[in-house]
Write an enzyme that holds these catalytic residues in place. Structure first.
Site, short mmCIF file in Angstrom:
data_model
loop_
_atom_site.label_atom_id
_atom_site.label_comp_id
_atom_site.label_asym_id
_atom_site.label_seq_id
_atom_site.Cartn_x
_atom_site.Cartn_y
_atom_site.Cartn_z
N GLY A 1 -22.40 21.22 -79.40
CA GLY A 1 -21.20 20.18 -79.87
C GLY A 1 -21.00 19.79 -81.22
O GLY A 1 -19.92 19.60 -81.76
N ASN A 2 -22.23 19.84 -82.11
CA ASN A 2 -22.14 19.43 -83.40
C ASN A 2 -21.55 20.41 -84.37
O ASN A 2 -21.19 20.01 -85.56
CB ASN A 2 -23.46 18.89 -83.84
CG ASN A 2 -23.92 17.51 -83.39
OD1 ASN A 2 -22.62 16.58 -83.25
ND2 ASN A 2 -24.92 17.23 -82.83
N LYS B 1 -33.32 22.82 -76.38
CA LYS B 1 -33.23 24.06 -76.80
C LYS B 1 -34.17 24.97 -76.44
O LYS B 1 -34.19 26.12 -76.15
CB LYS B 1 -32.69 24.19 -78.34
CG LYS B 1 -31.15 23.53 -78.53
CD LYS B 1 -31.11 23.29 -80.10
CE LYS B 1 -29.71 22.68 -80.02
NZ LYS B 1 -29.45 21.25 -79.79
N LYS C 1 -26.29 21.02 -72.27
CA LYS C 1 -25.50 22.42 -72.35
C LYS C 1 -26.43 23.64 -72.45
O LYS C 1 -26.15 24.71 -72.30
CB LYS C 1 -24.41 22.46 -73.38
CG LYS C 1 -25.00 22.48 -74.74
CD LYS C 1 -24.79 23.89 -75.50
CE LYS C 1 -24.99 24.01 -76.58
NZ LYS C 1 -26.11 23.34 -77.41
N LYS D 1 -29.26 11.70 -73.30
CA LYS D 1 -28.31 12.72 -74.10
C LYS D 1 -27.27 11.84 -74.87
O LYS D 1 -26.73 11.00 -74.53
CB LYS D 1 -27.42 13.27 -72.92
CG LYS D 1 -26.59 14.18 -73.22
CD LYS D 1 -27.25 15.37 -73.99
CE LYS D 1 -26.20 16.47 -74.18
NZ LYS D 1 -26.76 17.66 -74.98
#
Length: 314
Positions: A9-10, A269, A211, A128
């Site tokens: 998202g970043n 991740k 995500k 989150k």
């Protein structure tokens, strides 16, 4: 190959950058140029994306409307806001990818519901990050005024919400149908719309699903050959931000487990990449968006694989 790329998202909304549609579109345009390289290499591209900054902004806009326009209006819950971000970000990605790919390449965004467990421990420990960044003083005031939980995110502070683990993606059949027809599919945006069962009824839930973990689940379900997590660093580092920082070239999931990574940043991740590698025997790679073409060629990023033991460094 069938390549699943999880876009942070970043990468779509840079840290500290004004959260405008123009800025987001400019970032999506840069991402689209890189992602188009995957299809130009002859691979089948499936995309996921983050939505933390975007869903947080929508939450603030909802709250502002309730406070300043009509205090009888209840702000929309996070599952509805998540659905809105899937449409908004998917639209921008489709349009910008369509501008750099041949017209004949079909593109499709799938609104994706993801099931979570109502008893997931994440509901008791929000981790989150969502929304814009704040100074410590701003964050503490918002936490006091709104009942938020806030935590440090680098040099800034942000709101945190529960992030339960994904159990199932409900739209897998149409996703697979479109992939089989050669479409570039954008799915599980923001981890998917968080849903859970109450009795025999499916309902939305106040949470944001990670995500990367949802992307790993999607990658397994579509039988991906390669799973790429595109972020804002070129590799996974040990000792990040210190003089002793070391970049990992390749590692077995068991070695990654021993290192320990922050839950609010690289941790999910690494967990997602390790999970995919263990369950499929295939490769997962964590690396920078601008290196996506080299990552798919096996020339960049941190490769996580069960093919060989140990850990190699750059």
């Amino acid at each position: 190959m069938r390549v699943v790329v999880a876009l942070g998202g970043n990468a779509l909304q840079r840290r500290g950058e004004a959260m405008t549609a123009d800025n987001q579109r400019a970032n999506v345009k840069v991402a689209a140029e890189q992602l188009a390289a995957v299809t130009r290499l002859g691979h089948n591209l499936v995309m996921c994306h983050g939505n933390g900054p975007q869903v947080g902004l929508l939450g603030l806009q909802n709250d502002a409307y309730a406070r300043h326009v009509d205090d009888k209006v209840t702000p929309y819950p996070l599952d509805v806001l998540g659905a809105q971000t899937e449409g908004m970000i998917g639209y921008m990605i489709e349009q910008e990818l369509g501008n750099v790919l041949p017209f004949e390449v079909p593109l499709a965004t799938i609104l994706t519901q993801t099931e979570v467990d109502a008893n997931d421990p994440a509901f008791k420990n929000p981790t989150k990050f969502v929304g814009p960044v704040y100074t410590k003083e701003e964050a503490e005031k918002l936490a006091a005024d709104k009942g938020w939980t806030v935590k440090a995110d680098g040099e800034y502070y942000r709101r945190v919400v529960p992030s339960p683990k994904p159990k199932r993606i409900f739209e897998m059949r149409p996703i697979k149908w479109m992939i089989e027809k050669g479409a570039v599919v954008i799915a599980a945006g923001g981890g998917g719309i968080p849903t859970m069962y109450q009795g025999d009824k499916l309902v939305g839930v106040e949470a944001v699903i990670d995500k990367d973990l949802a992307s790993a689940l999607l990658a397994r379900e579509v039988d991906a050959d390669y799973f790429v997590i595109a972020t804002d660093v070129k590799t996974v580092f040990v000792g990040w931000g210190t003089p002793e920082a070391k970049a990992i070239r390749q590692a077995h999931p068991d070695e990654m487990d021993k290192l320990g990574f922050a839950a609010g940043s690289m941790g999910p991740k690494v967990e997602a990449a390790c999970e995919f590698a263990r369950l499929t025997g295939k490769k997962a790679v964590i690396g920078a968006l601008e290196d996506i073409e080299r990552i798919v060629k096996g020339e960049a990023g941190t490769v996580i694989s069960t093919e060989s033991p140990g850990i190699d460094w750059y």
